[in-house]
Design a protein around this motif. Sequence first.
Motif, PDB file in Angstrom:
ATOM      1  N   MET A  66       5.700  -5.345 -16.410  1.00 42.56           N
ATOM      2  CA  MET A  66       6.303  -5.416 -15.059  1.00 42.56           C
ATOM      3  C   MET A  66       6.524  -3.998 -14.545  1.00 42.56           C
ATOM      4  N   SER A  67       6.220  -3.804 -13.263  1.00 37.15           N
ATOM      5  CA  SER A  67       6.415  -2.454 -12.735  1.00 37.15           C
ATOM      6  C   SER A  67       7.908  -2.174 -12.534  1.00 37.15           C
ATOM      7  N   ALA A  68       8.210  -0.891 -12.519  1.00 37.72           N
ATOM      8  CA  ALA A  68       9.615  -0.468 -12.476  1.00 37.72           C
ATOM      9  C   ALA A  68      10.192  -0.536 -11.058  1.00 37.72           C
ATOM     10  N   PHE A  69       9.306  -0.660 -10.060  1.00 33.02           N
ATOM     11  CA  PHE A  69       9.799  -0.894  -8.701  1.00 33.02           C
ATOM     12  C   PHE A  69       9.129  -2.161  -8.183  1.00 33.02           C
ATOM     13  N   ARG A  70       9.918  -3.052  -7.621  1.00 36.12           N
ATOM     14  CA  ARG A  70       9.369  -4.326  -7.140  1.00 36.12           C
ATOM     15  C   ARG A  70      10.043  -4.749  -5.855  1.00 36.12           C
ATOM     16  N   PHE A  71       9.334  -5.604  -5.132  1.00 36.12           N
ATOM     17  CA  PHE A  71       9.945  -6.304  -4.000  1.00 36.12           C
ATOM     18  C   PHE A  71      10.195  -7.742  -4.418  1.00 36.12           C
ATOM     19  N   SER A  72      11.196  -8.353  -3.813  1.00 35.39           N
ATOM     20  CA  SER A  72      11.470  -9.769  -4.059  1.00 35.39           C
ATOM     21  C   SER A  72      11.842 -10.441  -2.748  1.00 35.39           C
ATOM     22  N   SER A  73      11.280 -11.606  -2.522  1.00 38.30           N
ATOM     23  CA  SER A  73      11.667 -12.345  -1.316  1.00 38.30           C
ATOM     24  C   SER A  73      12.724 -13.408  -1.651  1.00 38.30           C
ATOM     25  N   TYR A 101      14.437  -7.387   6.239  1.00 34.08           N
ATOM     26  CA  TYR A 101      13.742  -6.206   5.718  1.00 34.08           C
ATOM     27  C   TYR A 101      12.247  -6.412   5.827  1.00 34.08           C
ATOM     28  N   GLU A 102      11.575  -5.328   6.185  1.00 35.18           N
ATOM     29  CA  GLU A 102      10.114  -5.339   6.286  1.00 35.18           C
ATOM     30  C   GLU A 102       9.632  -4.085   5.571  1.00 35.18           C
ATOM     31  N   ALA A 103       8.503  -4.156   4.892  1.00 40.05           N
ATOM     32  CA  ALA A 103       8.014  -2.972   4.172  1.00 40.05           C
ATOM     33  C   ALA A 103       6.509  -2.852   4.301  1.00 40.05           C
ATOM     34  N   TYR A 104       6.048  -1.622   4.230  1.00 41.70           N
ATOM     35  CA  TYR A 104       4.614  -1.382   4.035  1.00 41.70           C
ATOM     36  C   TYR A 104       4.449  -1.384   2.511  1.00 41.70           C
ATOM     37  N   ALA A 105       4.249  -2.593   1.968  1.00 42.45           N
ATOM     38  CA  ALA A 105       4.464  -2.825   0.542  1.00 42.45           C
ATOM     39  C   ALA A 105       3.616  -1.953  -0.390  1.00 42.45           C
ATOM     40  N   PRO A 106       2.301  -1.793  -0.159  1.00 38.60           N
ATOM     41  CA  PRO A 106       1.526  -1.024  -1.147  1.00 38.60           C
ATOM     42  C   PRO A 106       2.021   0.417  -1.278  1.00 38.60           C
ATOM     43  N   LEU A 107       2.307   1.031  -0.120  1.00 40.82           N
ATOM     44  CA  LEU A 107       2.756   2.423  -0.159  1.00 40.82           C
ATOM     45  C   LEU A 107       4.189   2.507  -0.691  1.00 40.82           C
ATOM     46  N   ALA A 108       5.043   1.574  -0.285  1.00 37.95           N
ATOM     47  CA  ALA A 108       6.436   1.593  -0.733  1.00 37.95           C
ATOM     48  C   ALA A 108       6.505   1.394  -2.247  1.00 37.95           C
ATOM     49  N   ALA A 109       5.675   0.494  -2.775  1.00 41.12           N
ATOM     50  CA  ALA A 109       5.706   0.237  -4.214  1.00 41.12           C
ATOM     51  C   ALA A 109       5.256   1.476  -4.978  1.00 41.12           C
ATOM     52  N   ARG A 110       4.216   2.125  -4.466  1.00 40.15           N
ATOM     53  CA  ARG A 110       3.727   3.320  -5.159  1.00 40.15           C
ATOM     54  C   ARG A 110       4.780   4.433  -5.127  1.00 40.15           C
ATOM     55  N   GLU A 111       5.394   4.615  -3.967  1.00 47.65           N
ATOM     56  CA  GLU A 111       6.412   5.657  -3.836  1.00 47.65           C
ATOM     57  C   GLU A 111       7.640   5.303  -4.691  1.00 47.65           C
ATOM     58  N   GLY A 112       7.974   4.009  -4.747  1.00 43.44           N
ATOM     59  CA  GLY A 112       9.104   3.562  -5.573  1.00 43.44           C
ATOM     60  C   GLY A 112       8.859   3.853  -7.051  1.00 43.44           C
ATOM     61  N   GLU A 113       7.634   3.592  -7.519  1.00 45.12           N
ATOM     62  CA  GLU A 113       7.278   3.911  -8.914  1.00 45.12           C
ATOM     63  C   GLU A 113       7.448   5.407  -9.167  1.00 45.12           C
ATOM     64  N   GLN A 114       7.044   6.186  -8.173  1.00 49.31           N
ATOM     65  CA  GLN A 114       7.125   7.642  -8.299  1.00 49.31           C
ATOM     66  C   GLN A 114       8.590   8.085  -8.427  1.00 49.31           C
ATOM     67  N   VAL A 115       9.460   7.491  -7.611  1.00 48.31           N
ATOM     68  CA  VAL A 115      10.888   7.825  -7.658  1.00 48.31           C
ATOM     69  C   VAL A 115      11.448   7.527  -9.048  1.00 48.31           C
ATOM     70  N   ILE A 116      11.066   6.378  -9.573  1.00 50.59           N
ATOM     71  CA  ILE A 116      11.611   5.992 -10.878  1.00 50.59           C
ATOM     72  C   ILE A 116      11.063   6.894 -11.988  1.00 50.59           C
ATOM     73  N   ALA A 117       9.778   7.254 -11.876  1.00 51.97           N
ATOM     74  CA  ALA A 117       9.206   8.182 -12.863  1.00 51.97           C
ATOM     75  C   ALA A 117       9.946   9.524 -12.802  1.00 51.97           C
ATOM     76  N   VAL A 156      15.059   6.190  -2.679  1.00 51.27           N
ATOM     77  CA  VAL A 156      14.469   4.951  -2.140  1.00 51.27           C
ATOM     78  C   VAL A 156      14.803   4.817  -0.652  1.00 51.27           C
ATOM     79  N   LYS A 157      16.056   5.087  -0.307  1.00 52.98           N
ATOM     80  CA  LYS A 157      16.466   4.964   1.103  1.00 52.98           C
ATOM     81  C   LYS A 157      15.710   5.940   2.006  1.00 52.98           C
ATOM     82  N   HIS A 158      15.447   7.143   1.478  1.00 52.04           N
ATOM     83  CA  HIS A 158      14.863   8.172   2.344  1.00 52.04           C
ATOM     84  C   HIS A 158      13.346   8.180   2.362  1.00 52.04           C
ATOM     85  N   ARG A 159      12.744   7.752   1.273  1.00 56.66           N
ATOM     86  CA  ARG A 159      11.293   7.983   1.145  1.00 56.66           C
ATOM     87  C   ARG A 159      10.426   6.747   1.312  1.00 56.66           C
TER      88      ARG A 159
END
Lengths: 170, 281
Positions: free
Chosen positions: A1-8, A49-65, A115-118
């Motif tokens: 499981m990835s370290a950053f995820r979205f959930s509906s 909430y609305e997201a540009y999911a592919p980019l947000a997920a990648r950036e979220g993974e980066q934040v966690i790394a 996460v809030k800023h990026r």
Amino acid sequence: MSAFRFSSAALDTAALRAELTDPGCGAYAAFEGWVRDHNEGQRVTRLEYEAYAPLAAREGEQVIAEAISRFKLRGALCVHRIGALALGEIAVWVGASAPHRDEAFRACRYIIDEVKHRLPIWKKEHYASGDSGWVNCERCAAAAADAGADAASSAAHETHGHDHAHGPRR
Amino acid sequence: MSAPLYGLLLTGGRSRRMQRDKLRLEYGGQPQLARAMALLEPLVERSFLSVRADQLEDPLRAAYPRITDVLPEQGPIGGIHAALCAEGQAAWLVLAGDLPFLDAATLQQLIAARAPHRLATAFRSSHDGKPEPLCAIFEPASRAPIEAWIAAGQRCPRDFLAHADVELLVLRAPRALDNINTAAEYTQAHGQFGERTAAGPQRRLKIQYFAMLREQAGRSEETITSHAADARALYAELSASRGLHLKPEQLRVAINEAFADWSQPLSEGDTVVFLPPVAGG
């Protein structure tokens, strides 16, 4: 499981916490962001909430790394809700586990702030007045409209005087 | 039955403030005269240039049918009057020669809303709310009142429309009728058309819209073809045609699911997203 995820769907915090349990860790800290009933003087009734999911997920993974390497964590996880949320629901959940508490606390703070800023995620608030607004966007839109109106007042002068509008053009 | 619709591009202006023929100014590598006629021609039965007598032999203008004024030295209202005299059975879609941001959607909006039983159909200016006479449809019945207006010593076509029975529309793309009068305005507009590689090929691009921009654009994605060389030029183009009201300095850009610079060159098949101010958490 990835370290950053979205959930509906609503978050199961016990299950998320269980993903971080680790005998090598002496500390676990979590942060929950909740849907509040007011913002900037307005009564909030619900959120979207609305997201540009592919980019947000990648950036979220980066934040966690970044957090894992900066705070020497053993584990970290962030889940962000997407879609319609009611008051009191958890909008975002962050958890971090580490050998010692200071790193776990600081990592939660780092992850939620980044996460809030990026991440390309947007929040629309619906108000008791019946209005709604995109948080952090409405003021920009108003500023753009003001700038447009300033340009317009000079442009209106120009427009009325299309070079050929009054003076003989021939 | 409504009168057939002809098109008239006003090209007789003196361009005094610009000090250059505005119809020769290039955007995206094409002179404004050719751009405007290319927009107009598919939408009307016949199209003409309004010219001064001394412009009849100008090679740029000679490629198109031309109408010269009946009443000289009257400005644009003289050009409109000449067209109504030349083809009295037709209604005339009249365009100024200095509207580089005008798009087909705006003309289609005007034509779709045309009210043939009135004297004219026009947009309200998004700047001052007054009728915009130089992207408007004049019906055959407007000829007599225009003649009377000129005979009374009046020349301003905007004032004419303000006093006439006119169908007034709200512009969907508020910047579509912004005009260009000075060299500084041209430099600014010119830059927005991605001039540097304008001679290069058009690219097919997928655009995705989110949050406030999705609502302003009225869609979540579209595929377009564009000459825009980079994201900056593309945003200038889309903000005009789609009515996007956030300023570029308030946005970030993503190309192919990665944050990108505004000046990163665009390639065929790119997916471009303009990101409004974010608010996660």
